[in-house]
Design a protein around this motif. Structure first.
Motif, PDB file in Angstrom:
ATOM      1  N   SER A 663       0.765  -1.190   0.178  1.00  0.00           N
ATOM      2  CA  SER A 663      -0.126   0.009  -0.016  1.00  0.00           C
ATOM      3  C   SER A 663       0.918   1.289  -0.019  1.00  0.00           C
ATOM      4  CB  SER A 663      -0.771  -0.016   1.229  1.00  0.00           C
ATOM      5  OG  SER A 663      -1.777   1.126   1.295  1.00  0.00           O
ATOM      6  N   ASP A 664       2.002   1.180   0.741  1.00  0.00           N
ATOM      7  CA  ASP A 664       2.848   2.268   0.820  1.00  0.00           C
ATOM      8  C   ASP A 664       3.421   2.498  -0.378  1.00  0.00           C
ATOM      9  OD1 ASP A 664       2.342   2.626   3.628  1.00  0.00           O
ATOM     10  OD2 ASP A 664       4.368   1.830   4.113  1.00  0.00           O
ATOM     11  N   LEU A 665       3.952   1.644  -1.083  1.00  0.00           N
ATOM     12  CA  LEU A 665       4.485   1.511  -2.734  1.00  0.00           C
ATOM     13  C   LEU A 665       3.621   2.136  -3.796  1.00  0.00           C
ATOM     14  CD1 LEU A 665       6.643  -1.679  -2.883  1.00  0.00           C
ATOM     15  CD2 LEU A 665       7.539   0.655  -2.370  1.00  0.00           C
ATOM     16  N   ASP A 666       2.318   1.749  -3.328  1.00  0.00           N
ATOM     17  CA  ASP A 666       1.208   2.076  -4.265  1.00  0.00           C
ATOM     18  C   ASP A 666       0.823   3.468  -4.224  1.00  0.00           C
ATOM     19  OD1 ASP A 666      -0.896   1.342  -6.118  1.00  0.00           O
ATOM     20  OD2 ASP A 666      -2.438   2.253  -4.565  1.00  0.00           O
ATOM     21  N   ALA A 667       1.258   4.111  -3.036  1.00  0.00           N
ATOM     22  CA  ALA A 667       1.048   5.585  -2.610  1.00  0.00           C
ATOM     23  C   ALA A 667       2.026   6.285  -3.574  1.00  0.00           C
ATOM     24  CB  ALA A 667       1.235   5.938  -1.447  1.00  0.00           C
ATOM     25  N   TYR A 668       3.479   5.939  -3.555  1.00  0.00           N
ATOM     26  CA  TYR A 668       4.422   6.376  -4.427  1.00  0.00           C
ATOM     27  C   TYR A 668       4.185   6.352  -6.112  1.00  0.00           C
ATOM     28  CZ  TYR A 668       7.078   6.550  -0.340  1.00  0.00           C
ATOM     29  OH  TYR A 668       7.828   6.753   0.909  1.00  0.00           O
ATOM     30  N   LEU A 669       3.577   5.298  -6.381  1.00  0.00           N
ATOM     31  CA  LEU A 669       3.355   5.096  -7.688  1.00  0.00           C
ATOM     32  C   LEU A 669       2.087   6.077  -8.260  1.00  0.00           C
ATOM     33  CD1 LEU A 669       3.977   1.299  -8.115  1.00  0.00           C
ATOM     34  CD2 LEU A 669       5.348   3.147  -8.743  1.00  0.00           C
ATOM     35  N   HIS A 670       1.267   6.603  -7.311  1.00  0.00           N
ATOM     36  CA  HIS A 670       0.132   7.471  -7.743  1.00  0.00           C
ATOM     37  C   HIS A 670       0.489   8.799  -7.549  1.00  0.00           C
ATOM     38  CE1 HIS A 670      -2.087   3.603  -7.943  1.00  0.00           C
ATOM     39  NE2 HIS A 670      -2.836   4.108  -8.556  1.00  0.00           N
ATOM     40  N   ASP A 671       1.480   9.055  -6.869  1.00  0.00           N
ATOM     41  CA  ASP A 671       1.615  10.355  -6.850  1.00  0.00           C
ATOM     42  C   ASP A 671       1.845  11.263  -7.910  1.00  0.00           C
ATOM     43  OD1 ASP A 671       3.856  12.840  -6.246  1.00  0.00           O
ATOM     44  OD2 ASP A 671       4.092  12.131  -4.458  1.00  0.00           O
ATOM     45  N   ASN A 672       1.087  12.325  -8.053  1.00  0.00           N
ATOM     46  CA  ASN A 672       1.063  13.110  -9.290  1.00  0.00           C
ATOM     47  C   ASN A 672       1.387  14.773  -8.909  1.00  0.00           C
ATOM     48  OD1 ASN A 672      -0.876  14.540  -7.466  1.00  0.00           O
ATOM     49  ND2 ASN A 672      -2.681  13.730  -8.955  1.00  0.00           N
ATOM     50  N   CYS A 673       2.431  14.887  -8.138  1.00  0.00           N
ATOM     51  CA  CYS A 673       2.783  16.281  -7.709  1.00  0.00           C
ATOM     52  C   CYS A 673       4.359  16.265  -7.242  1.00  0.00           C
ATOM     53  CB  CYS A 673       1.940  17.206  -6.973  1.00  0.00           C
ATOM     54  SG  CYS A 673       1.391  16.268  -5.467  1.00  0.00           S
ATOM     55  N   GLN A 674       4.795  15.298  -6.488  1.00  0.00           N
ATOM     56  CA  GLN A 674       5.929  15.275  -5.999  1.00  0.00           C
ATOM     57  C   GLN A 674       7.096  14.251  -6.520  1.00  0.00           C
ATOM     58  OE1 GLN A 674       5.289  14.408  -1.725  1.00  0.00           O
ATOM     59  NE2 GLN A 674       5.765  16.329  -1.209  1.00  0.00           N
ATOM     60  N   SER A 675       6.344  13.716  -7.722  1.00  0.00           N
ATOM     61  CA  SER A 675       7.283  12.799  -8.734  1.00  0.00           C
ATOM     62  C   SER A 675       7.479  13.456  -9.865  1.00  0.00           C
ATOM     63  CB  SER A 675       6.303  11.545  -8.704  1.00  0.00           C
ATOM     64  OG  SER A 675       4.927  11.817  -9.347  1.00  0.00           O
ATOM     65  N   TRP A 676       8.850  12.728 -10.229  1.00  0.00           N
ATOM     66  CA  TRP A 676       9.425  13.025 -11.566  1.00  0.00           C
ATOM     67  C   TRP A 676       9.478  11.927 -12.414  1.00  0.00           C
ATOM     68  CZ3 TRP A 676      11.521  18.206 -12.440  1.00  0.00           C
ATOM     69  CH2 TRP A 676      11.306  19.182 -11.343  1.00  0.00           C
ATOM     70  N   GLU A 677       9.139  11.971 -13.798  1.00  0.00           N
ATOM     71  CA  GLU A 677       9.255  10.787 -14.574  1.00  0.00           C
ATOM     72  C   GLU A 677      10.585  10.939 -15.350  1.00  0.00           C
ATOM     73  OE1 GLU A 677       7.498   8.089 -14.751  1.00  0.00           O
ATOM     74  OE2 GLU A 677       5.434   8.422 -13.391  1.00  0.00           O
ATOM     75  N   LEU A 678      11.243   9.698 -15.434  1.00  0.00           N
ATOM     76  CA  LEU A 678      12.436   9.662 -16.235  1.00  0.00           C
ATOM     77  C   LEU A 678      12.104   9.418 -17.731  1.00  0.00           C
ATOM     78  CD1 LEU A 678      15.493   9.812 -16.830  1.00  0.00           C
ATOM     79  CD2 LEU A 678      15.782   7.317 -15.893  1.00  0.00           C
ATOM     80  N   GLN A 679      12.537  10.211 -18.635  1.00  0.00           N
ATOM     81  CA  GLN A 679      12.063   9.987 -19.997  1.00  0.00           C
ATOM     82  C   GLN A 679      13.194   9.260 -20.890  1.00  0.00           C
ATOM     83  OE1 GLN A 679       9.036  11.133 -21.018  1.00  0.00           O
ATOM     84  NE2 GLN A 679       8.891  11.286 -18.535  1.00  0.00           N
TER      85      GLN A 679
END
Length: 709
Positions: A663-679
């Motif tokens: 559940s904790d990992l799921d929170a990180y995977l759904h973060d839409n403002c503190q997360s940065w995606e590597l392109q």
């Protein structure tokens, strides 16, 4: 940020059409274009930290602190990483990583990127943060703005606090250029005239005393309200003429030299502690790697300094402001503005272990998993305190990496030893930049009767383990603590880390065997549940990745780590992606694996979480065809962790705790403002809520979930 041309995405072979016949072109997963450079990726992480200074969702003083953390991170980057590259060139030991970039080319690229970032940092300080602080009535008072009352106060402060401890050094044949301490604030001064001995030097160096604060609060009585701060450098500039009576000061310019601060110890040492003490003395005076100079310093003085330190234009950083922005962290302690900092919160404690005197009873009923800092570190301390006092406890063993000589953990170990228990501490003396403190810690523990072992030469002991042996109902029972972070209460308030408290017999037996290996000698013992480096962890991770690849599109891998650089682990992840496995990598800092490459890594997704707390948990999760397995670890996906250190990965096999972890990992995977995606091209793009979508900040979600705040 855009990556440098050498790191840009090259065309990747996929499907090619030849004479109208479609042929599958085999992709070489070891080709350099499939990897990013370690050092450039490290710089990108530092840049993501800097970008927090522009994020209005952070309180203003904390935005300033992010800017300071960027400076501190860059200092260490030059002291260790850039210094290491220069050493390779100096001694003809050039080597490359999977990306294939040679050290000299890499130093050029680092210089280009670092100059860009540091220029942006000073722009943020001067044009964003300081103006916003002015609006909040927090003022950095420049010399030209001093009122007569402030001029008088600064004069008195200089004469009473600075002049007695400052030591100017004129440069002449009998006074050669001084050996300046690493990262110290210094001034180069242009002089005209002759001194008392008739010498006409023309130049002097003024080292700023390290004992003096770099930022001083002006008394309210000489100000018109608000918080008014003045830089030590401004006070020295204003009164430089008093350091050279009878001479004319034509110019005074601040500068700062960063030196190689890495320690080099041979593997065949007879006495690690003595050798380390000797090396610590030399750290302050290693080879220069970077020169920071005020941007108004004349060119001839800049060139003079570069020659003195054996540096080139590539190593020069001319800055518009203080040369050590790290010291601006003092602002939080100099102004009383709780409204401009993160609101406080009380870490929670699970109900079953709130009674510190009943820790063993609670752990026997059910293992406990804590996520710091949302959940308190106090139960770990209470675990040791109760063990120290409990007459049924016979022995305590613990690894110590970064702890602090004055910590409650240390006090509990010493108390246990004084009460006659067998207490053993495996101290890693070589924890970078904590070496001196660890030497002091070792001495304190030994004086209290603790058996102190320095781990294994050549393999840093980075595993976080406590073993407590207790007599219960006529037999011995083992209790363990295993963690992803350090036994440092201060870090536990700033870093996210997991702690597992358990009395599982197999785990207890495994931890006991690991301590036997660390303190004694002999062949590696058979371990049942733990994976441990340098023996099984690397091999087991690859086996688990490859097992997941067998499940194809039904497979799912989630790694939450701080860095990924180990080539064989990256190759295994490529294989899993090619087999159709979804691979989610939550990597705070360095990632050398290129995601999104067709036919190779299109199923790999990489994100970085940057927020109030430093993400430090290491979790390895495998779907295992509907029978998930999840491990916490002290180890990152790096060569040094998986192959060259003593590390552990421990399973979380209690169903409730494992579900909580997922559940904790799921929170990180759904973060839409503190997360940065590597392109695929190497850029990191910050996620933002889609139109109509609610903000989901993982750290805030966990804070509310675990503390109610």
């Amino acid at each position: 940020m855009t990556t440098d041309s050498a790191n840009a995405l090259k065309p990747v072979a996929g499907k090619a059409e030849v004479d109208s016949v479609e042929e599958v072109v085999t992709i070489d997963p070891t080709a350099s274009e499939n990897y990013f450079n370690r050092e450039l990726s490290h710089l990108q992480f530092n840049y993501r930290v800097l970008q927090q200074a522009l994020d209005p969702t952070h309180p203003l003083i904390n935005r300033l602190i992010f800017c300071c953390i960027f400076s501190s991170n860059m200092d260490e980057f030059f002291e260790i990483r850039v210094a290491g590259l220069r050493q390779q060139i100096k001694y003809g030991r050039e080597s490359t990583g999977p990306d294939g970039i040679l050290p000299n080319q890499l130093l050029n690229e680092i210089s280009q990127v670092a100059h860009q970032y540091i220029t942006e940092q000073y722009d943020i300080i001067n044009n964003v943060l300081i103006p916003e602080m002015e609006k909040e009535n927090i003022h950095f008072v420049r010399r030209r703005e001093w009122t007569p009352a402030q001029v008088e106060w600064v004069q008195r402060y200089f004469e009473e606090e600075i002049l007695p401890v400052v030591n100017p050094i004129g440069l002449d044949p009998s006074h050669p250029f001084p050996r300046l301490v690493n990262k110290s604030l210094n001034f180069i001064v242009e002089l005209d005239g002759k001194d008392a001995f008739g010498r006409e030097t023309g130049m002097a160096i003024v080292p700023a005393p390290r004992s003096l604060p770099r930022l001083v609060r002006l008394p309210d009585e000489v100000c018109d309200g608000g918080d008014n701060l003045v830089f030590l450098s401004s006070m020295i500039h204003a009164h430089a003429d008093q350091l050279f009576p009878g001479m004319e000061v034509k110019g005074c310019y601040q500068f700062r030299l960063t030196r190689n601060a890495d320690l080099e110890l041979e593997d065949d040492l007879e006495d690690l502690a003595s050798a380390l003490r000797g090396e610590l003395l030399s750290r302050r005076f290693g080879d220069g790697v970077r020169l920071e100079v005020a941007d108004n310093c004349p060119e001839e003085l800049v060139q003079f300094l570069l020659r003195e330190f054996g540096l080139t234009e590539r190593d020069l950083y001319q800055v518009h402001g203080p040369v050590n922005l790290t010291r601006l962290m003092a602002v939080g302690g100099l102004v009383d503005r709780d409204d401009l900092t993160y609101p406080g919160f009380s870490p929670s404690v699970p109900k079953k272990i709130r009674n510190a005197e009943a820790m063993f009873d609670a752990i026997r009923q059910k293992p406990q998993l804590l996520l710091h800092p949302y959940e308190s570190f106090t139960p770990v301390i209470d675990f040791l305190r109760q063990a120290a006092k409990d007459p049924q406890v016979l022995a305590i063993r613990q690894t110590l990496y970064r702890t602090g000589a004055d910590s409650e953990i240390v006090e509990a170990l010493m108390d246990a030893a004084r009460r006659g228990k067998e207490v053993t501490a495996v101290i890693e003396l070589r924890a970078r930049f904590d070496e001196a403190e660890n030497l002091e810690l070792a001495s304190r523990l030994q004086e209290a009767g603790v058996i102190v072992v320095y781990g294994v030469v050549g393999f840093k002991t980075h595993a976080k383990m406590i073993l407590i042996v207790r007599r219960e109902e006529g037999r011995l029972k083992r209790y363990v603590h295993l963690g992803t972070g350090n036994y440092h209460a201060g870090n536990a308030r700033l870093y996210t880390d997991y702690s597992l408290l358990s009395c599982d017999d197999a785990l207890g037996d495994d931890v006991n065997k690991l301590f036997q290996q660390l303190t004694g000698m002999g062949k590696a013992l058979k371990i049942k549940k733990l994976f441990h480096a340098p023996f099984t962890l690397h091999k087991k991770l690859i086996e688990l990745i490859d097992r997941e690849a067998e499940y194809g599109e039904n497979g799912h891998i989630i790694f939450k780590i701080n860095a990924l650089t180990e080539p064989e682990v990256m190759l295994a992840l490529f294989r899993a992606s090619q087999a159709g496995v979804r691979v989610d990598l939550i990597i705070r800092g360095i990632c050398c694996l290129r995601p999104g490459v067709p036919g190779l890594s299109e199923n790999i997704h990489v994100r970085s979480i940057i927020g109030r707390f430093l993400e430090h948990t290491r979790v390895y999760s495998f779907g295992n065809n509907g029978k998930p397995e999840i491990y916490c670890s002290s180890a990152d996906g790096m060569v040094r962790n998986l192959i060259n250190r003593v590390e552990v990965a421990f399973p979380v096999d209690d169903r409730d705790l494992a579900e909580r972890l997922r559940s904790d990992l799921d929170a990180y995977l759904h973060d839409n403002c503190q997360s940065w995606e590597l392109q695929p091209d190497g850029q990191y793009i910050q996620n933002h809520p889609a139109e109509g979508e609610e903000r989901f900040a993982s750290q805030l979600v966990l804070l509310e979930r675990l503390t109610g705040k």
